[in-house]
Design an enzyme around this catalytic site. Structure first.
Site, mmCIF file in Angstrom:
data_model
loop_
_atom_site.group_PDB
_atom_site.id
_atom_site.type_symbol
_atom_site.label_atom_id
_atom_site.label_comp_id
_atom_site.label_asym_id
_atom_site.label_seq_id
_atom_site.Cartn_x
_atom_site.Cartn_y
_atom_site.Cartn_z
ATOM 1 N NE ARG A 1 5.973 -10.842 4.313
ATOM 2 C CZ ARG A 1 4.669 -10.778 4.507
ATOM 3 N NH1 ARG A 1 4.060 -11.722 5.190
ATOM 4 N NH2 ARG A 1 3.951 -9.774 4.039
ATOM 5 C CG HIS B 1 -6.038 -8.979 -0.939
ATOM 6 N ND1 HIS B 1 -4.924 -8.179 -0.999
ATOM 7 C CD2 HIS B 1 -5.592 -10.206 -0.585
ATOM 8 C CE1 HIS B 1 -3.852 -8.902 -0.707
ATOM 9 N NE2 HIS B 1 -4.234 -10.137 -0.442
ATOM 10 N N GLY C 1 0.785 -1.221 0.000
ATOM 11 C CA GLY C 1 0.000 0.000 0.000
ATOM 12 C C GLY C 1 0.824 1.281 0.000
#
Lengths: 129, 453
Positions: free
Chosen positions: B295, B212, B169
């Site tokens: 990750r 999302h 963002g």
């Protein structure tokens, strides 16, 4: 700040459930951390202690003697000057010096030699002369 | 057989440090927990085989200090470092230093982290693997504003200007009209140079009402690349996820399977190793790649609940060099899972709330999991992220999961600090959320309406 005022502040903090409180003015700094027990640190620039604590700055194994020497780098009661190496922190093949921050005598060892220590672990007390 | 490592240093804090510690125990690996002075008394620190203080409370001098972490590994004889999420987990230079010290970085190669950290390089790699991307510029934008204007006109307004080094963002700006383009370019370029030390920008079509949706992947070093499932993380505030769920409701499962296979293919082409997440925007029945996180993620739990795999354990096994004893056909999904991120913050103003926890009642029952490092009496430090617990529920279907989440939240009682539990209770009453498939703007719009009333 008077002790009674400090107690009042602690009561307020308890009521407001504020965990950490710090207030600083030109000549005084007070830090209160709620806990069991609650800790109060007051720093007004005056040193009332008999000496200073030397703490570790890096993680490693605390050594009071060099591996190739017999006997400690500084014996208990020995004189030290600010800047002297008083012990070692072993990190693998590195031996990092522990430096005396003031002149005085090595009053006390606060950690068992060969122990794993971390940042801030108290190692020695150096007493003022 | 000797293993590549048998002692793991956990270079993180809080709930994820405990999560990693638990996975290590299941694998019979010794653990070293490093901590700052602020976390000295934390319960999980005492669970580790060894604990070492690496610095004062500010993260820059403890959890973000590569030298302190490497010294701690050397001093304790740890042969592997698990970075968790946040902090140094996506720092390619740190991964390189860890490997240069002869230690194992539990994560992908530094090269993979670097490629995915550069959004332009990442997009190019995705296009090569057939992963659908948001229509936009080919590579970095030219310096000439008129040339950028032609690209924007081809893509069609509104467009988004993004910094190649940004993410999460940050470093992005929406441009609705051609007249605003030149100013937006100048400002974003200056920001990118300052914040990411990389002035490169790119441009994408701006999607107005996307969701999302992300895909979890798991890869070993022996040619197995799997996608483990999808998650919907549309409930966000200021680009911070608040509630996540798996699977994403109301999307054709065949379409998700096709996207998942493209992600696995991208991993194959990149030689990717470890766990990772492909993040997408989903709008009008189509997926658009936005970025890859190289990750473990906070919300890996919902995929664990629906897939029955211990993702952290698998991640460590892969780092040990083991071959995954799984094929894509073994990856099946069952039921529905929802995660509520419980933060120490005011539920209305969202101001962080530090202090001592005086009551900590956790929910229980079938299908309820709480990942947390907190015990009653702990002090929440103002120095770090406000996440104090992840409440994860699993149900036979979405409706069942929603009911379990509602019941669990009604049991959870925290006193001494403020938490966002009331916000989660509200969200679970929200008709649009209950119906499923809200956009990434839904939570903020709802909060704005709440303030207006």
């Amino acid at each position: 700040m008077k002790v009674e005022e400090l107690r009042q502040v602690m009561r307020w903090l308890e009521e407001a459930r504020i965990g950490v409180f710090e207030i600083e003015s030109d000549d005084c700094r007070v830090r209160i951390v709620q806990g069991n027990p609650t800790s109060v640190t007051i720093d007004d620039g005056e040193d009332r202690s008999d000496g200073v604590i030397v703490a570790a700055e890096a993680p490693g194994t605390f050594l009071v003697q060099h591996p190739q020497h017999t006997g400690p780098i500084v014996p208990i009661g020995g004189l030290v000057r600010a800047g002297d190496v008083v012990a070692l922190i072993q990190i693998g093949s590195i031996y990092a010096p522990v430096i005396a921050s003031t002149d005085g005598t090595l009053a006390k060892i606060l950690t068992v030699p060969q122990a794993l220590v971390g940042f801030g672990t108290p190692l020695f007390e150096i007493a003022y002369q | 057989m000797t293993r590549r490592f048998d002692k793991v240093l956990i270079a993180n804090r809080g709930e994820i440090a405990l999560r990693i510690l638990r996975a290590c125990r299941l694998l019979d690996l010794e653990t070293v927990v490093v901590h700052s002075e602020a976390d000295r008394a934390a319960g999980y620190v005492g669970l580790a085989d060894q604990a070492v203080c690496i610095g004062p409370p500010p993260a820059a001098r403890s959890y973000l200090n590569p030298a302190a972490l490497l010294l701690a590994a050397e001093a304790t004889g740890a042969q592997a470092i698990h970075p968790g999420y946040g902090f140094l987990s996506e720092d390619a230079a740190f991964a390189e230093r860890v490997e240069a010290c002869g230690l194992t970085f539990i994560g992908p190669s530094a090269a993979s982290i670097r490629t995915m950290g550069d959004k332009i390089a990442a997009k190019r790699a995705m296009q090569a693997a057939g992963v659908p991307c948001v229509p936009g510029s080919e590579g970095a934008l030219p310096d000439d504003a008129a040339a950028v204007g032609r690209i924007a006109a081809t893509v069609g307004y509104p467009v988004m200007i993004k910094a190649a080094g940004g993410g999460g963002g940050r470093g992005m700006r929406v441009v609705r009209f051609a007249s605003e383009l030149a100013d937006a370019l100048a400002i974003t370029r200056a920001e990118a140079r300052r914040a990411f030390a990389n002035p490169d920008l790119y441009l994408e079509k701006f999607l107005e009402r996307p969701r999302h949706v992300e895909i979890q992947v798991l890869c070993d070093a022996h040619g197995t690349e799997l996608w483990l499932g999808d998650r919907d993380c549309s409930l966000q505030r200021r680009n911070q996820k608040v509630v996540e769920e798996a699977p994403a409701p109301g999307i054709d499962r065949d379409l998700i399977a096709r996207i998942g296979e493209r992600c696995a293919e991208a991993c194959r082409q990149l030689g990717y190793r470890g766990v990772g997440t492909f993040e997408f925007l989903y709008e009008d029945g189509a997926f658009f790649f936005i970025e890859m996180n190289t990750r473990l993620q906070v919300e890996h739990t919902v995929t664990e609940m629906t897939g029955g795999l211990d993702i952290v354990q698998k991640q460590i096994e892969v780092a040990l060099g083991e071959k995954l004893a799984l094929t894509q056909a073994d990856v099946t999904l069952s039921g529905h899972a929802i995660e509520c991120r419980i933060n120490a913050e005011d539920p209305v103003s969202f101001a962080p709330s530090a202090g001592r926890i005086t009551r900590w009642d956790l929910p229980g029952g079938p299908g309820v999991r709480v990942d947390s490092h907190i015990t009653c009496g702990d002090v929440v430090s103002p120095h770090y992220d406000s996440l104090i617990a992840k409440l994860v529920v699993h149900g036979a279907d979405r409706r069942d999961a929603l009911e379990r989440a509602r019941a669990a939240l009604s049991e959870m009682k925290v006193e001494g600090i403020s938490t966002n539990i009331p916000l989660h209770r509200d969200i679970l009453q929200d008709d649009a959320f209950r119906a499923g498939g809200v956009t990434i703007h839904h939570l903020e719009e709802r909060l704005a309406q709440g303030r207006a009333r």
